[in-house]
Write a protein that holds these residues in place. Structure first.
Motif, short mmCIF file in Angstrom:
data_model
loop_
_atom_site.label_atom_id
_atom_site.label_comp_id
_atom_site.label_asym_id
_atom_site.label_seq_id
_atom_site.Cartn_x
_atom_site.Cartn_y
_atom_site.Cartn_z
N LEU A 14 0.59 -1.57 0.21
CA LEU A 14 -0.44 -0.08 0.30
C LEU A 14 0.75 0.86 -0.23
N THR A 15 0.10 2.09 -0.90
CA THR A 15 1.07 3.84 0.12
C THR A 15 1.11 4.26 0.55
N GLU A 16 1.82 4.89 0.92
CA GLU A 16 1.88 5.83 1.93
C GLU A 16 1.02 6.76 2.09
N VAL A 41 0.48 -13.00 6.82
CA VAL A 41 0.42 -11.84 5.13
C VAL A 41 1.51 -10.78 6.02
N ARG A 42 1.73 -10.54 5.08
CA ARG A 42 2.78 -9.60 5.19
C ARG A 42 2.39 -8.17 4.94
N VAL A 43 2.79 -6.71 5.47
CA VAL A 43 2.43 -5.82 4.12
C VAL A 43 3.61 -5.16 4.44
N SER A 44 2.77 -4.18 3.54
CA SER A 44 4.73 -3.69 2.86
C SER A 44 4.66 -2.53 1.86
N ILE A 45 5.04 -1.25 2.78
CA ILE A 45 4.65 0.48 2.45
C ILE A 45 5.40 1.25 1.39
N ASP A 46 4.39 1.27 0.01
CA ASP A 46 4.85 1.34 -1.59
C ASP A 46 5.37 2.83 -1.18
N ASP A 47 6.68 2.68 -2.55
CA ASP A 47 6.89 4.42 -2.54
C ASP A 47 6.96 5.79 -1.40
N PHE A 48 7.75 4.92 -0.15
CA PHE A 48 8.36 5.47 0.76
C PHE A 48 8.54 6.86 0.86
N GLY A 49 8.75 8.06 1.30
CA GLY A 49 9.03 9.33 1.40
C GLY A 49 8.40 10.22 0.03
N ALA A 50 7.42 9.82 -0.43
CA ALA A 50 6.74 9.82 -0.90
C ALA A 50 5.28 10.79 -0.65
N GLY A 51 5.06 9.85 0.03
CA GLY A 51 4.04 10.66 1.10
C GLY A 51 3.39 10.84 2.14
N PHE A 52 3.02 10.44 3.25
CA PHE A 52 2.91 11.16 4.60
C PHE A 52 2.93 10.75 5.14
N THR A 53 3.82 9.98 5.41
CA THR A 53 3.39 8.87 6.78
C THR A 53 4.70 9.47 7.98
N SER A 54 4.48 8.75 8.95
CA SER A 54 5.04 10.03 10.44
C SER A 54 6.03 8.32 10.58
N ILE A 113 11.74 2.03 -0.84
CA ILE A 113 12.03 3.59 -1.15
C ILE A 113 11.58 4.01 -2.42
N ASP A 114 10.71 5.76 -2.40
CA ASP A 114 10.65 5.84 -3.46
C ASP A 114 11.42 6.07 -4.53
N MET A 115 11.54 5.47 -5.84
CA MET A 115 12.31 5.12 -6.97
C MET A 115 12.18 6.96 -7.16
N ALA A 116 12.27 8.43 -6.31
CA ALA A 116 12.56 9.16 -7.20
C ALA A 116 13.54 9.91 -6.34
N PHE A 117 13.76 8.83 -5.35
CA PHE A 117 15.25 9.18 -4.05
C PHE A 117 16.51 7.62 -4.45
N THR A 118 15.82 7.16 -5.82
CA THR A 118 17.08 6.30 -6.00
C THR A 118 17.79 6.19 -7.04
N SER A 119 17.28 7.52 -7.67
CA SER A 119 17.68 7.51 -9.14
C SER A 119 19.31 8.31 -9.51
N ASP A 120 19.32 8.89 -8.42
CA ASP A 120 20.69 10.09 -8.31
C ASP A 120 21.55 9.34 -7.07
N MET A 121 22.81 8.40 -7.55
CA MET A 121 22.86 7.54 -6.77
C MET A 121 24.96 7.66 -6.24
N SER A 122 24.96 9.03 -6.68
CA SER A 122 26.33 9.22 -7.03
C SER A 122 26.65 10.11 -5.53
N SER A 123 27.78 9.95 -5.39
CA SER A 123 28.21 10.09 -4.12
C SER A 123 28.21 11.41 -3.06
#
Length: 595
Positions: free
Chosen positions: A456-458, A480-493, A507-517
Motif C-alpha cells: 500500500l502507498t503511504e 500475510v506481510r504488509v509493505s509500504i510502497d513509494d516510501f518518502g513520497a507520501g506523508f507517513t510519520s 523507498i520511492d524511485m524518486a530518491f534512488t535515481s541519483d546515487m552519486s556519492s
C-alpha cells in the motif's frame, strides 16, 4: 534513547559555519544552568538562550529562530508539552524538541513522544556525550524531514502540473472540471469545455528539433492562458494538446469569441535567437448541459469537434450530433475497463527482487497489464487511476489477487517457493471482507500466507489509519506481510511504522535515481534505511537502473532491490528460467542483468 548514528560534523548543513542556536527552557535555575554549561562543552559551536518559563520561551521563539529546544516537562504551574504542541502544530514543526525532566514516569515519556518530541533525557543521566549524541541525531532527523517535505512538495507538483509549460496536467484538469460540474449543477449554470490542438507542430519538431518544439509549446501555453479569463482554467493534456474550462458561459457566441482569441494568439509568430515559426490551432467546443453532464463525455465531444474543425479547415467548431460516426482515438472509460475484465484482457507480469548482499532472488512484485483485442498494451497508469475513482476497483483488485495466487500456486507445484508482493488499492481497506477473502484464496490453493505481501502507498495508509490498522491487523495476524510502497513520497510519520507492524518499506524511485556519492538523494536513502533498520524493518530500493547501484544502495543500508537494472517485468511462466539463469550467474561471481 536514540543510539549514535553520525559524527557531530555531519549534523551541520554544508557551507554554514554559524553556531547552532539552542534554547534551554527550565524553571529551575540550577538545572537550566547545568544544561547550558554542558551544551557549551560539546564539539559543535553553539549559542545558548535560556528561558525560565513558558511565557519567556514563547517570547524567545517569537523573536528568533532556534535549531533545537531542550525543554523541561514541568515549568512551574505550566507543562512543557504546551510549548511542544505550539512547535509541532505551528510553522516551526521541523524544530527538534528534546524533553528533559527529573520525573521518571513512563507515561510522561509516552505523552511527550506522542506530542512530537524527538527524544527524552532524564536529568539524572545528563552528561556531555549524551547531550551531544541526542542533539546530533535530532538535527539529522530534522534535516531529513525537511528534505522529505521538499521532495513531497516536488512530487506533488509533478503529479498535478506539466513541468514544460507550468500548466495543470490531465489529472488536475479533470479535478477542476469535476468541481466546475458540481458548481454548475448546483447553480444551474452553463459552461464550455474546449480542446485545442496545435497545427504544424510535428513539422516544427522535424525541421528544428525537439528543443524548438518545447519552446513552441511553452509559448503557446502562455498565450492560451492569457487569452482566457481569470475564472477559466487551462491544462496541457499531453503532446501538443491543451484543454480549457470556460465558466459561466451565457451564449455560444461568447465561447466562439474566446476560441477566436486563442487561435489569433497562437498564430502570432514565435521567435527567439534560434528560430522564427508560426503555428496555428484548431479548437473544439462542447457545452454543458447541452452536450453532456459528465467530464468524460464533455471532453470526448470537444475532442471530436476539434478533429472536425481540422478536417473542415476551420479554426473552431462546436460539437454537433453525427460527429460520433467519425473514427476517433478511443478514450478510456469505466465501461472499457469492465469489458477488459469480462474478456480476460488483463494479465500479470512479475518483476524479480533480489537481496543486495547475496544477489539471491528473494521475491517478485506482481504488476497488472492490459492487452486489448487488437494487441495494444495499455499502461496501468492509464486505467488504474480511473478505476480507483469507481466501484469497479473492487472487482478489478480481487481479479488481480486471484491471478497472482494462481501463479503462485503454479510455481509452488513446480517446486518454486517464491514470495510475491501485490499492490492493494486504498479503496479495499474499507472492505471488512478483505482478510477473509485473502485467506480463503490462499487456503484454496494450499499457499502459506507468509508468501504473500500486500503493498500500500503511504497516502493509502494515512487516508484512514484506524480502518487500515483494523483490516491490516487481521491480515498480519494471519501471516500475510504488509509493505509500504513509494516510501518518502507520501506523508507517513515514522511512528506509524511501529503501529502497523510493517514487514518492509519500499523507498520511492524518486530518491534512488541519483546515487552519486554525497548527493542529497543518497543522504535521504541512507537516513530512511537507517531509521527503518532501527524499527527492524528491511528497506527495499525501487527503480535500480544498473547493477553498479546495487553496491551503492547496499552501502546506504538497503536490504533488497528491484528495477530494470536487474530485470524487467516478465510473464509468470518466464520467472523460473530467469531465476535459474540469474542464480547461475551469481554462483559464477558475475551476476548481470538478464532479460
Amino acid at each position: 534513547m536514540t543510539p549514535p548514528s553520525a559524527s557531530p560534523e555531519s549534523a551541520k548543513s554544508p557551507g554554514i559555519d554559524a553556531p547552532l542556536r539552542l534554547l534551554v527552557v527550565d524553571d529551575d535555575d540550577v538545572d537550566r544552568e547545568r544544561v547550558s554549561r554542558l551544551l557549551a562543552k560539546i564539539h559543535l559551536k553553539s549559542a545558548v538562550t535560556e528561558a525560565a518559563s513558558l511565557e519567556q520561551a514563547r517570547e524567545a521563539m517569537s523573536n528568533g529562530e532556534f535549531d533545537c529546544v531542550f525543554l523541561d516537562y514541568q515549568l512551574g504551574d505550566d507543562v512543557g508539552v504546551e510549548l511542544l504542541h505550539d512547535i509541532s502544530h505551528g510553522s516551526l514543526n521541523y524544530v527538534p524538541v528534546v524533553m528533559v525532566t527529573g520525573n521518571s514516569n513512563e507515561r510522561l515519556v509516552v505523552e511527550a513522544m506522542q506530542g512530537g518530541a524527538y527524544d527524552f533525557i532524564p536529568k539524572t543521566q545528563l552528561h556531555v556525550d549524551l547531550l551531544e549524541t541526542v542533539l546530533v541525531n535530532s538535527l539529522l532527523r530534522a534535516n531529513l524531514e525537511r528534505e522529505l517535505k521538499t521532495k513531497r512538495e516536488r512530487l506533488e507538483y509533478l503529479s498535478f502540473y506539466d513541468t514544460l509549460t507550468g500548466l495543470p496536467n490531465r489529472a488536475l484538469f479533470f479535478d477542476r472540471l469535476e468541481q466546475t460540474l458540481l458548481s454548475a449543477k448546483r447553480n444551474q449554470r452553463s459552461f464550455a469545455v474546449i480542446q485545442i490542438d496545435l497545427n504544424l507542430f510535428k513539422k516544427v519538431n522535424d525541421c528544428y528539433g525537439h528543443a524548438a518544439g518545447d519552446t513552441v509549446l511553452a509559448v503557446a501555453a502562455q498565450r492560451i492562458k492569457k487569452a482566457l479569463r481569470a475564472t477559466d482554467s487551462v491544462a496541457r493534456l499531453g503532446g501538443d494538446e491543451f484543454a480549457a474550462v470556460l465558466t459561466d458561459i451565457d451564449s455560444v457566441e461568447t465561447t466562439f469569441s474566446v476560441a477566436e482569441k486563442i487561435v489569433a494568439a497562437v498564430a502570432e509568430p514565435i521567435t527567439d535567437d534560434r528560430l522564427m515559426v508560426s503555428v496555428g490551432a484548431a479548437v473544439g467546443i462542447s457545452l454543458y448541459p447541452a452536450q453532456g453532464d459528465d467530464a468524460q463525455t464533455l471532453l470526448l465531444k470537444a475532442d471530436r469537434a476539434m478533429y472536425a474543425a481540422k478536417r473542415a479547415g476551420t479554426n473552431h467548431m462546436l460539437y454537433a450530433e453525427g460527429m460520433e460516426a467519425v473514427q476517433q482515438r478511443p478514450m478510456l472509460d469505466i465501461s472499457r475497463i469492465q469489458q477488459a475484465i469480462d474478456r480476460n484482457e488483463l494479465f500479470m507480469e512479475f518483476q524479480p527482487m533480489v537481496e543486495l548482499a547475496s544477489r539471491k532472488v528473494n521475491g517478485a512484485e506482481a504488476l497488472v497489464r492490459w492487452r486489448t483485442a487488437s494487441g495494444e498494451i495499455i499502461s496501468p497508469g492509464m486505467f488504474i487511476p480511473l478505476a480507483e475513482r469507481s466501484p469497479i476497483i473492487r472487482s478489478l483488485s480481487y481479479l488481480v489477487l486471484n491471478k497472482v495466487l494462481d501463479q503462485m500456486q503454479a510455481w509452488l507445484a513446480s517446486g518454486l517457493r517464491l514470495p510475491v508482493s501485490a499492490n492493494l488499492s486504498a479503496r479495499l481497506l474499507d472492505d471488512n471482507e478483505l482478510p477473509a477473502r485473502v485467506f480463503r484464496g490462499l487456503a484454496a490453493r494450499g499457499l502459506p500466507a507468509s508468501l504473500l505481501t500486500l503493498e500500500l502507498t503511504e497516502t493509502a495508509l494515512m487516508s484512514n489509519l484506524e480502518q487500515a490498522q483494523k483490516v491490516l491487523g487481521e491480515l498480519i495476524g494471519g501471516g500475510v506481510r504488509v509493505s509500504i510502497d513509494d516510501f518518502g513520497a507520501g506523508f507517513t510519520s515514522f511512528k506509524y511504522l511501529r503501529q502497523l507492524e510493517v514487514s518492509e518499506i519500499k523507498i520511492d524511485m524518486a530518491f534512488t535515481s541519483d546515487m552519486s556519492s554525497g548527493s542529497r538523494d543518497s543522504v535521504i536513502v541512507r537516513s530512511i534505511a537507517t531509521l527503518a533498520s532501527g524499527f527492524g524493518i528491511p528497506a527495499v530500493a525501487e527503480g535500480i537502473e544498473n547493477l553498479a547501484n546495487c553496491e551503492t544502495l547496499l552501502e546506504l543500508g538497503c536490504h533488497s532491490g528491484q528495477g530494470y537494472g536487474i530485470a524487467r517485468p516478465m510473464a509468470g511462466e518466464a520467472i523460473p528460467e530467469w531465476i535459474a539463469r540469474w542464480e547461475s550467474a551469481v554462483d559464477t561471481g558475475a551476476p548481470k542483468t538478464v532479460h
